[in-house]
Structure formats: C-alpha cells, structure tokens
Design a protein around this motif. Structure first.
Motif, short mmCIF file in Angstrom:
data_model
loop_
_atom_site.label_atom_id
_atom_site.label_comp_id
_atom_site.label_asym_id
_atom_site.label_seq_id
_atom_site.Cartn_x
_atom_site.Cartn_y
_atom_site.Cartn_z
N VAL A 137 66.03 43.94 19.83
CA VAL A 137 64.60 43.62 19.96
C VAL A 137 63.81 44.69 19.21
O VAL A 137 63.91 45.88 19.51
CB VAL A 137 64.17 43.57 21.43
N VAL A 138 63.03 44.26 18.24
CA VAL A 138 62.29 45.21 17.41
C VAL A 138 60.79 45.21 17.73
O VAL A 138 60.02 45.93 17.10
CB VAL A 138 62.49 44.91 15.91
N SER A 139 60.38 44.40 18.70
CA SER A 139 58.97 44.41 19.11
C SER A 139 58.77 45.49 20.17
O SER A 139 59.72 45.95 20.81
CB SER A 139 58.56 43.05 19.66
N GLY A 140 57.52 45.89 20.38
CA GLY A 140 57.20 46.94 21.32
C GLY A 140 56.75 46.41 22.67
O GLY A 140 56.64 45.19 22.89
N PHE A 141 56.45 47.34 23.59
CA PHE A 141 56.06 46.98 24.95
C PHE A 141 54.80 46.13 24.95
O PHE A 141 54.70 45.13 25.67
CB PHE A 141 55.85 48.24 25.78
N PHE A 142 53.79 46.50 24.17
CA PHE A 142 52.52 45.80 24.21
C PHE A 142 52.62 44.40 23.60
O PHE A 142 51.74 43.56 23.85
CB PHE A 142 51.44 46.62 23.52
N ASP A 143 53.68 44.14 22.82
CA ASP A 143 53.90 42.78 22.32
C ASP A 143 54.27 41.83 23.47
O ASP A 143 54.12 40.61 23.34
CB ASP A 143 55.00 42.77 21.26
N LEU A 144 54.78 42.41 24.56
CA LEU A 144 55.14 41.60 25.72
C LEU A 144 53.92 41.15 26.51
O LEU A 144 54.01 40.23 27.33
CB LEU A 144 56.08 42.38 26.64
N LEU A 145 52.78 41.81 26.26
CA LEU A 145 51.57 41.49 27.03
C LEU A 145 50.72 40.45 26.31
O LEU A 145 49.52 40.64 26.08
CB LEU A 145 50.77 42.78 27.28
N ASN A 146 51.33 39.35 25.94
CA ASN A 146 50.64 38.25 25.28
C ASN A 146 50.04 37.31 26.34
O ASN A 146 50.40 37.39 27.52
CB ASN A 146 51.61 37.50 24.36
N PRO A 147 49.11 36.43 25.95
CA PRO A 147 48.44 35.58 26.95
C PRO A 147 49.39 34.75 27.81
O PRO A 147 49.19 34.63 29.02
CB PRO A 147 47.53 34.69 26.09
N TYR A 148 50.43 34.17 27.19
CA TYR A 148 51.36 33.34 27.96
C TYR A 148 52.10 34.18 29.01
O TYR A 148 52.24 33.76 30.17
CB TYR A 148 52.35 32.67 27.01
N ALA A 149 52.55 35.37 28.61
CA ALA A 149 53.27 36.23 29.53
C ALA A 149 52.36 36.73 30.65
O ALA A 149 52.77 36.82 31.81
CB ALA A 149 53.88 37.41 28.78
N LEU A 150 51.13 37.07 30.33
CA LEU A 150 50.20 37.52 31.36
C LEU A 150 49.90 36.41 32.36
O LEU A 150 49.77 36.66 33.57
CB LEU A 150 48.91 38.02 30.71
N LEU A 151 49.81 35.18 31.87
CA LEU A 151 49.64 34.05 32.78
C LEU A 151 50.88 33.89 33.65
O LEU A 151 50.77 33.55 34.84
CB LEU A 151 49.36 32.77 32.00
N GLY A 152 52.06 34.13 33.06
CA GLY A 152 53.28 34.09 33.85
C GLY A 152 53.27 35.12 34.96
O GLY A 152 53.68 34.85 36.09
N GLY A 153 52.80 36.35 34.65
CA GLY A 153 52.70 37.38 35.67
C GLY A 153 51.72 37.02 36.76
O GLY A 153 51.97 37.26 37.95
N ALA A 154 50.58 36.44 36.37
CA ALA A 154 49.60 36.01 37.36
C ALA A 154 50.17 34.91 38.25
O ALA A 154 49.90 34.85 39.46
CB ALA A 154 48.33 35.53 36.66
N THR A 155 50.99 34.03 37.65
CA THR A 155 51.58 32.93 38.41
C THR A 155 52.55 33.42 39.46
O THR A 155 52.48 33.02 40.63
CB THR A 155 52.28 31.95 37.45
N THR A 156 53.49 34.28 39.06
CA THR A 156 54.45 34.77 40.05
C THR A 156 53.75 35.57 41.14
O THR A 156 54.11 35.46 42.32
CB THR A 156 55.53 35.65 39.38
N ALA A 157 52.71 36.32 40.79
CA ALA A 157 52.00 37.12 41.79
C ALA A 157 51.32 36.22 42.82
O ALA A 157 51.47 36.41 44.04
CB ALA A 157 50.98 38.03 41.12
N ILE A 158 50.58 35.22 42.36
CA ILE A 158 49.83 34.40 43.32
C ILE A 158 50.74 33.44 44.09
O ILE A 158 50.52 33.17 45.28
CB ILE A 158 48.69 33.63 42.60
N VAL A 159 51.81 32.97 43.43
CA VAL A 159 52.76 32.11 44.15
C VAL A 159 53.49 32.90 45.22
O VAL A 159 53.68 32.42 46.35
CB VAL A 159 53.75 31.47 43.16
#
Length: 340
Positions: A149-171
């Motif tokens: 994996v050649v991308s960095g940590f902040f590349d993981l904080l894209n809109p789809y992934a952040l929505l995924g984090g919000a989903t698991t948290a609220i569920v």
C-alpha cells in the motif's frame, strides 16, 4: 466451492460474529455519558456485558488468525497499509480492557471517573475506525505491483470511509441501547428504551446512505437483497423501539449488522483488497491465499473446533440471561486509594 472460497466465507462469518457481539459492547461503553448518570447506573451497564465482553473479542482474534493463515498476503498488505488505524484500534481496545478490569479495584470516585473515560474512548475509537477500515477495504487503496500500500493515512479519510465510520458508530450505539433495554429493568431500561427510539431514526438515515452508496458503487446484483434486508430491519427497529419491544428490536439490529457486513464482503468478492492503481494489482482470494495443504489442515481444525467455541459462548449467554437493575448493585468493595 473451493477452499479459498470457504475461507473467505468463514472469515466473513467471524467478522459478522465480532461486529454483532462486540457491537453492543461498544455501544454500552459509548452510552456511558448519556445513560450512566450515576456510578450505580454505570455499574449496571458494565454488569450487562461483564460476563461476555472478553469472550466476544475472541471472534476478532480468531478472524485475525484465520486471515493470517488462509490469506497471508492479504494480512501483510492490510496490516502494513492500515498500520496507524489498526494500531489506534489496538491501543483503544487495551485501554478499554484495563479500564473495565480495574474500575472496581479502587473505591475512589476520581479513579472510577478516569476508568469511565477509558471505557468511553476504548469504545468510540474502534466503533468509528472499524467502519473507516472496512469501507476503505471495499473501496480499494493504492496497492502497487509488490502488493504494498503506497497511500498514506489521510488518504483513508475519504468521504465514503468517513460515512462508513459514522455508520458503524451510530449502529453500534443503537445496538448497545437496545441491548441495555433488553438486559436491564427499572430506570435504566426505561431510559435505554427512550434513547434507542431517539437513535433509531438518524441511524436509518446514516446507515441507509452508506449501504446505498456501497451498493451503487461496489455492489452486485444479488447484494440488493442485503440492502433491502438492512433497510427493512432498521425501519422495523424504529417501530419496535417506539413500542418498547426491545427483544424483537435487538433481533432486528442484529439482522441489520449481519446484512451490512455481508454486503461489504459480498461487494468485495472475489477481491480481498482492490488496487486503485491497476486492477492487475488487486489482491484476490486466489493470488493471496496459502497453499492447498495449509487450507486443508485449517479446514479440519475449523470443522472440529468452531462448534465447540460457539456452543460454549451460547451457554454463557444463557446462564447470564437475567435482567439487572440498580437495586441489585451492592456497595463498592474496592480498596481505598492511598495518597501521600
């Protein structure tokens, strides 16, 4: 069905079990500030998960071990590329474990307050980051020809992934509120039912947006069934929490979690980690798996051991099935805090 397909399915099942069981554990810790307004109420909340929380984490350990043994290239690429978020999850889980185990050892309000903060941090951080991690696995990351994996940590904080984090948290928060309503009586149950009802509608909105985005961008024809099941389950939770039917509401939050996790794995198959650089660099169940002999030996071990583990955990839940109330919580028997 070949052994690669079998182990992909089994790993999916292990993560389903982990998110269903550990999901309400996280939810209980996340709701400490809302439902745990007194020390006695927080002890009630902890006692609902006290006999089972450490057993629930076994599902994660087993899933990690299976992933390492069955798909070593997936394990290596995932843990190296997602090193920081997975490290944060690990540190948060350790903090949560220590806080739960040590909270009652010292009879001091400040000590317990600090442990409560550890429980909350150790519940919120994994609840968010697991969603971020799995969303990025499905979406794909920059993997080169060396399976790195050649991308960095902040590349993981894209809109789809952040929505995924919000989903698991609220569920998980909703799952935990319904679990508390199911496992408690008296004032804690009443407040948990009310909170679950308030959480249910925003959960439908957030989780619905995530599963729909997943389906439209990465899903397959048959995974529309999972989208429908997850949506119907969450809408059902809205009605059941309003009617204070926490038993059936817990069944439906469980169904929603199962459907969402299966949707993620179903959208991923046959990939394990797609590459955003070139599809030729995708990790699949075929180019990232162990040897056929290794998979065969592991399969026999799984056939004999899995029913034993599931049976033991089911027995544990049956033994500790009674409701808990504040009236059943005795005075603290922790040691006094010595100060100089």
């Amino acid at each position: 069905m070949g052994l690669q397909e079998f182990w992909f399915i089994l790993i999916a099942v292990l993560f389903v079990g982990y998110f269903v069981l550990e999901g309400f554990d996280f939810g209980v810790g996340m709701l400490f500030p809302v439902l745990g307004r007194t020390d006695t109420r927080r002890r009630v909340m902890l006692n609902t998960i006290g006999p089972v929380w450490d057993g629930n984490e076994v599902w994660l350990i087993t899933a990690g071990g299976a992933l390492f043994a069955a798909f070593p290239d997936w394990y290596a690429t995932l843990f190296s590329g997602f090193y920081l978020p997975l490290l944060l999850i690990l540190v948060a889980l350790i903090l949560r474990i220590c806080a739960i185990e040590w909270r009652g050892k010292i009879d001091d309000p400040t000590w317990r307050s600090r442990c409560d903060i550890g429980i909350m941090i150790g519940s919120w951080v994994p609840a968010v980051l697991w969603g971020v991690a799995f969303a990025n696995i499905v979406r794909g990351v920059a993997i080169d020809e060396n399976k790195k994996v050649v991308s960095g940590f902040f590349d993981l904080l894209n809109p789809y992934a952040l929505l995924g984090g919000a989903t698991t948290a609220i569920v998980f928060a909703l799952h935990g509120a319904v679990f508390l309503a199911l496992k408690t009586s008296g004032e804690v149950r009443e407040d948990a039912v009310k909170l679950a009802a308030r959480l249910s509608i925003p959960t439908v909105v957030v989780a619905g947006a995530f599963v729909l985005w997943t389906q439209l961008s990465f899903g397959k024809g048959w995974t529309w069934i999972l989208v429908a099941v997850a949506a119907a389950a969450l809408v059902g939770v809205v009605a059941l929490t309003a009617a204070a039917r926490e038993g059936w509401a817990f069944v439906l939050t469980t169904v929603a979690v199962v459907a969402t996790v299966v949707l993620l794995f179903g959208s991923l198959y046959p990939n394990l980690m797609p590459s955003t650089i070139d599809e030729a660099y995708n990790l699949t169940i075929y180019n990232a798996s162990s040897s056929p002999y290794t998979l065969k030996v592991m399969t026999w071990a799984a056939v004999f051991m899995t029913p034993v583990v599931i049976g033991y955990q089911a027995w544990t839940y049956w033994v500790f099935r009674q409701r808990i109330s504040t009236k059943q919580i005795p005075p603290s028997i922790g040691l006094p805090l010595k100060t100089r």
